[in-house]
Design a protein around this motif. Structure first.
Motif, mmCIF file in Angstrom:
data_model
loop_
_atom_site.group_PDB
_atom_site.id
_atom_site.type_symbol
_atom_site.label_atom_id
_atom_site.label_comp_id
_atom_site.label_asym_id
_atom_site.label_seq_id
_atom_site.Cartn_x
_atom_site.Cartn_y
_atom_site.Cartn_z
ATOM 1 N N THR A 5 0.766 -0.848 0.109
ATOM 2 C CA THR A 5 -0.444 -0.069 -0.189
ATOM 3 C C THR A 5 0.590 1.317 -0.336
ATOM 4 O OG1 THR A 5 -2.171 -0.964 0.955
ATOM 5 C CG2 THR A 5 -1.572 1.241 1.064
ATOM 6 N N ILE A 6 1.952 1.490 1.217
ATOM 7 C CA ILE A 6 3.038 2.653 0.873
ATOM 8 C C ILE A 6 3.496 2.228 -0.722
ATOM 9 C CG2 ILE A 6 4.810 3.162 1.674
ATOM 10 C CD1 ILE A 6 4.034 1.882 4.831
ATOM 11 N N ARG A 7 3.949 1.423 -1.415
ATOM 12 C CA ARG A 7 4.621 1.515 -2.313
ATOM 13 C C ARG A 7 4.189 1.743 -3.623
ATOM 14 N NH1 ARG A 7 6.376 -4.512 -3.938
ATOM 15 N NH2 ARG A 7 4.122 -4.248 -4.406
ATOM 16 N N ASP A 8 2.953 1.148 -3.001
ATOM 17 C CA ASP A 8 1.856 1.260 -5.052
ATOM 18 C C ASP A 8 1.098 2.506 -5.005
ATOM 19 O OD1 ASP A 8 3.593 -0.644 -5.471
ATOM 20 O OD2 ASP A 8 1.852 -1.901 -5.605
ATOM 21 N N GLY A 9 0.559 2.819 -3.379
ATOM 22 C CA GLY A 9 -0.614 4.207 -3.092
ATOM 23 C C GLY A 9 -1.828 3.120 -3.454
ATOM 24 N N ARG A 10 -3.001 3.717 -3.526
ATOM 25 C CA ARG A 10 -4.150 3.544 -3.852
ATOM 26 C C ARG A 10 -4.840 4.757 -4.770
ATOM 27 N NH1 ARG A 10 -6.174 1.463 1.095
ATOM 28 N NH2 ARG A 10 -5.155 -0.672 2.033
ATOM 29 N N ALA A 11 -4.712 4.438 -6.530
ATOM 30 C CA ALA A 11 -5.036 5.722 -6.840
ATOM 31 C C ALA A 11 -7.100 5.282 -7.095
ATOM 32 C CB ALA A 11 -5.523 4.707 -8.510
ATOM 33 N N GLY A 12 -7.648 6.903 -6.911
ATOM 34 C CA GLY A 12 -8.913 7.210 -6.957
ATOM 35 C C GLY A 12 -8.768 7.899 -5.151
ATOM 36 N N THR A 13 -7.725 7.910 -4.418
ATOM 37 C CA THR A 13 -7.844 8.202 -3.210
ATOM 38 C C THR A 13 -7.042 9.033 -2.996
ATOM 39 O OG1 THR A 13 -6.315 6.336 -1.911
ATOM 40 C CG2 THR A 13 -8.367 5.566 -2.730
ATOM 41 N N HIS A 14 -6.433 9.049 -1.541
ATOM 42 C CA HIS A 14 -5.722 10.395 -1.159
ATOM 43 C C HIS A 14 -4.167 9.977 -0.748
ATOM 44 C CE1 HIS A 14 -8.272 13.522 -0.616
ATOM 45 N NE2 HIS A 14 -8.927 13.094 0.560
ATOM 46 N N MET A 15 -4.496 8.459 -1.177
ATOM 47 C CA MET A 15 -3.317 7.267 -0.628
ATOM 48 C C MET A 15 -1.785 7.732 -1.631
ATOM 49 S SD MET A 15 -1.113 5.842 1.825
ATOM 50 C CE MET A 15 0.075 4.965 1.691
ATOM 51 N N ALA A 16 -1.252 8.384 -1.743
ATOM 52 C CA ALA A 16 -0.307 8.088 -2.797
ATOM 53 C C ALA A 16 1.226 7.849 -2.570
ATOM 54 C CB ALA A 16 0.313 9.957 -2.884
ATOM 55 N N SER A 17 1.710 7.288 -4.192
ATOM 56 C CA SER A 17 1.926 5.669 -4.126
ATOM 57 C C SER A 17 3.563 7.034 -3.415
ATOM 58 C CB SER A 17 2.438 5.564 -5.181
ATOM 59 O OG SER A 17 4.401 4.774 -5.586
ATOM 60 N N PHE A 18 4.557 6.231 -2.623
ATOM 61 C CA PHE A 18 5.817 6.225 -2.172
ATOM 62 C C PHE A 18 6.791 5.526 -2.780
ATOM 63 C CE2 PHE A 18 2.717 8.629 0.690
ATOM 64 C CZ PHE A 18 3.262 9.735 1.002
ATOM 65 N N ARG A 65 9.688 3.712 -5.766
ATOM 66 C CA ARG A 65 9.950 5.014 -7.031
ATOM 67 C C ARG A 65 8.965 4.736 -8.228
ATOM 68 N NH1 ARG A 65 13.831 0.030 -6.150
ATOM 69 N NH2 ARG A 65 15.881 1.369 -5.184
ATOM 70 N N ALA A 66 7.857 4.344 -8.185
ATOM 71 C CA ALA A 66 6.790 5.281 -9.488
ATOM 72 C C ALA A 66 6.262 6.651 -8.489
ATOM 73 C CB ALA A 66 5.971 4.392 -10.177
ATOM 74 N N GLY A 67 5.916 6.623 -7.931
ATOM 75 C CA GLY A 67 5.515 7.709 -6.957
ATOM 76 C C GLY A 67 6.847 8.715 -5.861
ATOM 77 N N VAL A 68 7.326 9.072 -5.277
ATOM 78 C CA VAL A 68 7.743 10.170 -4.633
ATOM 79 C C VAL A 68 9.159 9.902 -4.747
ATOM 80 C CG1 VAL A 68 7.994 10.571 -1.815
ATOM 81 C CG2 VAL A 68 5.693 10.531 -2.411
#
Length: 178
Positions: free
Chosen positions: A157-170, A172-175
């Motif tokens: 969940t932390i790595r990939d985040g959740r598209a469509g929610t406030h949970m960003a990807s943290f 390599r593909a995100g933060v």
């Protein structure tokens, strides 16, 4: 000829409409509840369903989420039977993506609580609160999350985040966290 899965799915859909839709609406997007000052999670969000297993979903429905408006729905609490909860899980997961998330393999890492705390204070505190109590983000101190959420589920969940929610990807593909 009636398919057993169709009957279970329809029962789950009816249960969702009776007990869940008032808070979770469609279940596909997080809802920011202004009255209760918390986010109601997107329980049918594909990114969530990719990572969350049926056992975890069933346990959350059975036990609820202490400190939130999510009541326990098991027979001894709100009165749903195991069969009804299983039907609800079948309905919630009907659109689960076939592809699974890339495994995280959390066990291969040695934890560093001080470094984790520092990262939490920079990256997570604004949504999940100083003590993980929630806010825009979910309550991470919830006993069901603490007891039932597998470390790999949380790490994915932390790595990939959740598209469509406030949970960003943290990841390599995100933060960009490693």
């Amino acid at each position: 000829q009636v398919n057993v899965f169709d009957v279970v799915y329809l029962e789950g859909e009816n249960l969702f409409k009776m007990y869940c839709v008032a808070c979770h609406t469609t279940g596909k997007e997080s809802v920011n509840d202004e009255v209760f000052k918390r986010t109601i999670p997107a329980i049918m969000n594909p990114a969530f369903l990719k990572a969350a297993g049926n056992v975890y979903l069933k346990k959350v429905i059975e036990e609820g989420r202490a400190g939130t408006q999510m009541t326990a729905w098991k027979t001894a609490a709100a009165g749903l039977t195991d069969e009804e909860i299983n039907a609800l899980v079948a309905f919630l997961t009907k659109s689960r993506p076939r592809e699974r998330p890339e495994p995280f393999n959390f066990a291969r890492f040695k934890g560093d609580p001080a470094h984790g705390r520092a990262l939490y204070e920079v990256r997570c505190i604004s949504c999940h609160g100083a003590r993980g109590q929630g806010g825009v983000g979910l309550n991470l101190r919830n006993p069901v999350v603490q007891k039932e959420a597998e470390p790999d589920f949380l790490a994915i969940t932390i790595r990939d985040g959740r598209a469509g929610t406030h949970m960003a990807s943290f990841g390599r593909a995100g933060v960009g966290l490693s």
